[in-house]
Structures are given as structure tokens and as C-alpha cells.
Design a protein around this motif. Structure first.
Motif, PDB file in Angstrom:
ATOM      1  N   ARG A  86      -6.124   8.827  49.939  1.00 51.91           N
ATOM      2  CA  ARG A  86      -5.198   7.719  50.192  1.00 51.91           C
ATOM      3  C   ARG A  86      -3.783   8.247  50.394  1.00 51.91           C
ATOM      4  O   ARG A  86      -3.049   7.799  51.294  1.00 51.91           O
ATOM      5  N   GLU A  87      -3.396   9.211  49.575  1.00 49.93           N
ATOM      6  CA  GLU A  87      -2.080   9.818  49.711  1.00 49.93           C
ATOM      7  C   GLU A  87      -1.976  10.595  51.022  1.00 49.93           C
ATOM      8  O   GLU A  87      -0.922  10.600  51.684  1.00 49.93           O
ATOM      9  N   ILE A 128      -9.493  17.596  60.349  1.00 48.22           N
ATOM     10  CA  ILE A 128      -9.003  17.011  59.102  1.00 48.22           C
ATOM     11  C   ILE A 128      -8.226  15.728  59.394  1.00 48.22           C
ATOM     12  O   ILE A 128      -8.369  14.716  58.696  1.00 48.22           O
ATOM     13  N   GLU A 129      -7.423  15.752  60.463  1.00 55.14           N
ATOM     14  CA  GLU A 129      -6.617  14.574  60.809  1.00 55.14           C
ATOM     15  C   GLU A 129      -7.484  13.351  61.054  1.00 55.14           C
ATOM     16  O   GLU A 129      -7.250  12.283  60.470  1.00 55.14           O
ATOM     17  N   HIS A 130      -8.485  13.483  61.926  1.00 55.57           N
ATOM     18  CA  HIS A 130      -9.240  12.254  62.215  1.00 55.57           C
ATOM     19  C   HIS A 130     -10.213  11.910  61.093  1.00 55.57           C
ATOM     20  O   HIS A 130     -10.632  10.757  60.966  1.00 55.57           O
ATOM     21  N   SER A 131     -10.519  12.864  60.214  1.00 52.80           N
ATOM     22  CA  SER A 131     -11.324  12.538  59.032  1.00 52.80           C
ATOM     23  C   SER A 131     -10.512  11.699  58.052  1.00 52.80           C
ATOM     24  O   SER A 131     -11.044  10.778  57.420  1.00 52.80           O
ATOM     25  N   ILE A 132      -9.209  11.997  57.942  1.00 54.79           N
ATOM     26  CA  ILE A 132      -8.336  11.206  57.057  1.00 54.79           C
ATOM     27  C   ILE A 132      -8.275   9.765  57.542  1.00 54.79           C
ATOM     28  O   ILE A 132      -8.461   8.818  56.765  1.00 54.79           O
ATOM     29  N   ILE A 133      -8.012   9.578  58.829  1.00 53.37           N
ATOM     30  CA  ILE A 133      -7.844   8.217  59.332  1.00 53.37           C
ATOM     31  C   ILE A 133      -9.181   7.467  59.345  1.00 53.37           C
ATOM     32  O   ILE A 133      -9.234   6.272  59.042  1.00 53.37           O
ATOM     33  N   ASP A 134     -10.281   8.165  59.650  1.00 57.80           N
ATOM     34  CA  ASP A 134     -11.583   7.503  59.622  1.00 57.80           C
ATOM     35  C   ASP A 134     -11.927   7.038  58.212  1.00 57.80           C
ATOM     36  O   ASP A 134     -12.483   5.950  58.016  1.00 57.80           O
ATOM     37  N   LYS A 135     -11.588   7.853  57.222  1.00 56.19           N
ATOM     38  CA  LYS A 135     -11.839   7.444  55.833  1.00 56.19           C
ATOM     39  C   LYS A 135     -10.964   6.253  55.469  1.00 56.19           C
ATOM     40  O   LYS A 135     -11.394   5.346  54.746  1.00 56.19           O
ATOM     41  N   GLU A 139     -12.582   2.844  54.037  1.00 56.16           N
ATOM     42  CA  GLU A 139     -12.247   2.359  52.696  1.00 56.16           C
ATOM     43  C   GLU A 139     -11.477   1.046  52.723  1.00 56.16           C
ATOM     44  O   GLU A 139     -11.203   0.455  51.670  1.00 56.16           O
ATOM     45  N   GLY A 140     -11.110   0.576  53.920  1.00 55.74           N
ATOM     46  CA  GLY A 140     -10.361  -0.673  54.016  1.00 55.74           C
ATOM     47  C   GLY A 140      -8.901  -0.548  53.654  1.00 55.74           C
ATOM     48  O   GLY A 140      -8.233  -1.545  53.325  1.00 55.74           O
ATOM     49  N   TRP A 141      -8.372   0.665  53.737  1.00 54.71           N
ATOM     50  CA  TRP A 141      -6.964   0.889  53.394  1.00 54.71           C
ATOM     51  C   TRP A 141      -6.014   0.469  54.510  1.00 54.71           C
ATOM     52  O   TRP A 141      -4.818   0.299  54.272  1.00 54.71           O
TER      53      TRP A 141
END
Length: 494
Positions: A86-87, A128-135, A139-141
């Protein structure tokens, strides 16, 4: 940084992909998500380099070195390594409005300037970048965040490509009422129609973000071409400010014998019609099909690659991609040092697919077309080519010379011209009476973005010429900041 010894302990790994032979059967994205444990290991490889060139965003030898939007890459690599997703998403959104786009289609100049890349394979920043945004989406963030206050100012953004969307998002965040005018039937510009679905899924990725922008207050008006459906002067009358993000969509032509034959098309006409057909499930669409055709693509860049991948999915009989430049070396040449973008030999997804089916990289290097041949009905049937070499002329400039004895004729029922773009289209510029620079782009100083008309700004490819999606993001955000400053006298936009 990630783990202090991570770059020693872990090797570079990238996402797995569906095999080329299988993925050409559909229009879906083909990257397989990397397990979280693997992603954390890749984040751990981010070393304590002291000066992280990955987010410098400068031009060296005319090419991007580092991230043009200054993504805080070491910070979110470390957060991913520690499992603080999230961070990491918050850090990513500080500099990037739409990481799901750049994480898929950006060529990653950040990786080309990664300090670890001097002696070892660089950090897998793009994965890593698109894994962060996909997560973040999973997660509904990511939820609509409309501004708490409105300024009452109205801004028109002309064009809904990468620069236009960034400008709209930032101006809306500042509290202005933003209307995005798009001449196509769907918003997204280059992201919607210039990039095929298997590279950037439209419904799942692009439309998802556009819906959030709408819920935040951005209004999209499609099928509106300024200067045709809406008088250009209405922009100046009905809005307090205007940001032009129309792109550089004037294609470079190839005026050789036989150019007027049927079956010769500009690459963007081919790609746009195909994506429309895919989105409409091929119902009532008149698109250019490569099925059963010998396809020749003239141009070796990303657009040419997209034409290869699209032709493969149509079921072409053969595909050849003509590249006028020499084949790049396997490793950096002495005149291409780090942290410049590494000009090395790569096979992109389209070439991989062609090689899997036809046995070889479809690119023919140091080759140009000299003539098109057709039948009695005016259809193209063959292309004449010749090998070339680059030699310095009397002025010390490199010039192209044909190599005698290398002439060749090959069958071609479909020819796609993917040789880049000459600049923005002219009607809107002429209608507004805007000044142009020597390259025919809209004249506006980088960093200021103000045109010759007060209150009218220009950003992205229409200002700088054809460039990377991250430069469009850089300019769209920058133009929004300057526009907000013009409207309010001060700005808090970055």
C-alpha cells in the motif's frame, strides 16, 4: 534501496509469458504475474547506489536516460521488498497518474540507467511497477478521489492520449472543471487505438481508469473534432484555459513508384481499425485484415512491431519488417556507454511470435523499398527492395547509398507504412493561428508550455514531436501545473 546484499544474492528474473505459438490465438495480454515472493526478491536487488540514475529523467544523446516522470523507484523497490504494498502504491502515485499504462508500454529507460546495470542485469523496475498498481486494483485501494473544492474555472483538454489524460487528471485534482475533447469514438487516444489490445488491454486496464476519472469529475466528449464539429474559436470563448494534447499523428509517407496501389496503408490506420474491430467483437467493422496475406512492414520501431503482432493474430501467410538501420550489437557499443539507453539487439513480442511460426526474426536490416508492383486491378502484389549502406558525404553527414547487386523482389499483398510521424496535424493549429517551431510542432517552451495565445497551452507529442509515453506524462503534468498557475496565480501541483 532493497536488501543491502540483494543484488549479490538474487539474479534478475522477469515475468513469464504465454508461449508465442499460443498467445497469437487471441488478443489478450500474455504476461504471467510473478509470485509475490519473487517480486520481493527482485525489489531486494535495488542496491544502495548512492546516486540513483534510474529516476533522473534526462536526455543523453537525444534519448531518455532514467525516468522522465522521476518515479521514486528506489523507494518503492524497498517497500515491495519489505512487503509494504500500500505504501509502495502511494509512492508510485506521487509521480505517476497511470502506472498501469507505463508499466505495460513504457520501454523502461529507468532500467537502461540502473546503476546495477553497469556490471550486472538491471533491476526489473518495469515488472515491479505494474505489479504494484495491479495489486492496488485487486485490493480495492484505488477509488475515485474527487476534489473537495471547485474553483469554478473551466478548462478544455483537446486530445485524450497520455498527455491529455495526465493534464486532465491533475487539473481536476486542482479543482477545475475539466472537459476532454476527443475526435475518436472512445477516449484514450494512443492508449486506446495506437497500441494493440494484447499489449494494453482496453476494457480491463484503460477503460477502468477512465471510469475513475469520470467519477472524479472529468467529462469526456467523444466524436468531437475541434475545428470541424466544434469551432476552434469556441474553445477560447467557452473555457478559461485550453490545453492542447493532440499528438503527432501526421504519418511519414513513402512516395515511390506504385504507392497509389490498393493494399498499401499507414500503420496507424491498420492498428486503429483492428482495435475497433476487437472491441466491437468484429461486428460490422471494416478493418484491414492480414489473413492469408504476405505482409511487408516498412519501419523497425514499436509501431512496426505492433503491426507484426497484429498480423500474426490475423493469420498472415508471411511477414517481413524492413529496417533501414544496421542490426544492433548484442552488448553496448563503446560509443553507447551507461547511463545512455542501451542500443542493443532485442526481439520484441511481435518478432518472437513471427520467429516461432516462420523460423526467424522477420526484420531485414539495412534494407529499403524502391518500388511497389501491382496487378491489373490495381492491387499491390510485390515489393522491390535493395540493401543500403550509410556513408559520410562531403559535409560529414551520414547518407544512404544503395548497394548494387542486392536488389530483390518479394510477394506482398499488404504493405504497412510504419516510418514514424512528421508532427501534429495542421487544421486545428491553423484555425487557432498558433505559432509553430521549425519542425512544424506547436511552439511552446518546455517547462512553460504556453503557446502564442495566452491561456492556451500545448503538451506531449504535438509540442515535442513523436516521443515516449513517459515524456507525454511528464509534459501533461507540467502543462497542468502551468495552466493552474495561469488560472489561479499560484499552484500546488507538482
Amino acid at each position: 534501496m532493497g536488501k543491502p546484499t540483494g543484488f549479490i544474492e538474487f539474479l534478475r528474473e522477469v515475468e513469464a509469458e504465454i508461449s508465442p505459438s499460443d498467445r497469437i490465438r487471441n488478443w489478450d495480454e500474455f504476461h504471467i504475474p510473478m509470485p509475490e515472493e519473487k517480486l520481493r526478491q527482485q525489489g531486494a536487488r535495488c542496491m544502495d547506489c548512492g546516486t540513483p540514475f534510474c529516476h533522473t529523467g534526462t536526455l543523453i544523446s537525444g534519448m531518455a536516460s532514467g525516468c522522465p516522470i522521476n518515479n521514486l523507484i528506489p523507494e518503492w523497490n524497498d517497500l515491495v521488498y519489505r512487503g509494504l504494498w500500500r505504501e509502495a502504491l502511494d509512492r508510485l502515485h506521487k509521480t505517476n497518474n497511470f502506472p498501469e499504462f507505463t508499466g505495460r508500454v513504457c520501454p523502461a529507460p529507468c532500467e537502461g540507467s540502473c546503476v546495477l546495470g553497469i556490471h550486472n542485469p538491471p533491476v526489473t523496475i518495469k515488472s515491479i511497477e505494474h505489479s504494484i498498481i495491479d495489486k492496488g486494483w485487486e485490493e480495492g485501494w484505488i477509488v475515485p478521489e474527487p476534489p473537495t473544492k471547485r474553483t469554478g474555472k473551466k478548462v478544455a483538454v483537446v486530445g485524450s492520449g497520455p498527455a491529455g489524460l495526465c493534464a486532465a487528471a491533475q487539473l481536476n485534482k486542482a479543482g477545475h472543471w475539466v472537459t476532454v475533447l476527443e475526435r475518436a469514438d472512445r477516449p484514450g487516444g494512443l492508449l486506446m487505438y495506437g497500441i494493440p489490445n494484447m499489449k494494453l488491454e482496453k476494457e480491463r486496464v484503460v477503460m477502468r481508469r477512465l471510469k475513475v476519472l469520470e467519477q472524479e469529475g472529468v467529462e469526456f466528449k467523444c466524436n468531437v473534432e475541434v475545428g470541424k464539429d466544434l469551432p476552434a474559436e469556441a474553445l477560447l470563448k467557452d473555457f478559461d484555459a485550453v490545453v492542447l494534447c493532440t499528438g503527432a499523428t501526421k504519418p511519414r509517407d513513402l512516395p515511390i513508384q506504385g504507392r497509389d496501389l490498393k493494399g498499401i496503408h499507414f500503420a496507424m490506420d491498420f492498428l486503429t481499425a483492428n482495435t475497433q474491430a476487437v472491441l466491437d467483437q468484429h461486428e460490422g467493422n471494416d478493418f484491414i485484415s492480414a489473413a492469408g496475406q504476405d505482409v511487408v512492414i516498412i519501419g523497425g520501431g514499436d509501431t512496426g512491431t505492433d503491426c507484426v503482432g497484429t498480423s500474426m493474430r490475423h493469420g498472415c501467410k508471411s511477414v517481413t519488417q524492413l529496417e533501414i538501420l544496421p542490426i544492433p550489437p548484442e552488448t553496448r557499443a563503446s560509443d553507447n556507454p551507461w547511463p545512455e539507453w542501451p542500443k542493443i539487439y532485442r526481439m520484441d513480442y511481435g518478432q518472437e511470435e513471427a520467429a516461432a511460426k516462420f523460423g526467424a526474426d522477420p526484420r531485414a536490416y539495412l534494407t529499403t523499398a524502391t518500388k511497389f508492383e501491382g496487378d491489373e486491378q490495381g492491387n499491390v502484389t510485390a515489393i522491390h527492395t535493395v540493401q543500403v549502406q550509410w556513408e559520410k558525404n562531403e559535409q560529414g553527414q551520414f547518407a544512404l547509398k544503395h548497394v548494387p547487386g542486392t536488389e530483390k523482389v518479394q510477394p506482398a499483398q499488404l504493405v504497412l507504412l510504419a516510418m514514424g510521424f512528421l508532427g501534429p496535424e495542421e487544421p486545428l493549429i491553423d484555425a487557432l493561428g498558433l505559432e509553430r517551431d521549425p519542425r512544424s510542432n506547436i511552439k511552446a517552451e518546455y517547462g512553460k508550455y504556453n503557446t502564442s495565445i495566452p491561456g492556451v497551452f500545448a503538451a506531449g507529442d504535438c509540442r515535442r514531436g513523436q516521443s515516449l509515453v513517459v515524456w507525454a506524462f511528464n509534459e501533461g503534468r507540467g502543462a497542468a501545473r502551468e495552466c493552474d498557475l495561469y488560472l489561479m496565480g499560484s499552484t500546488d501541483l507538482p
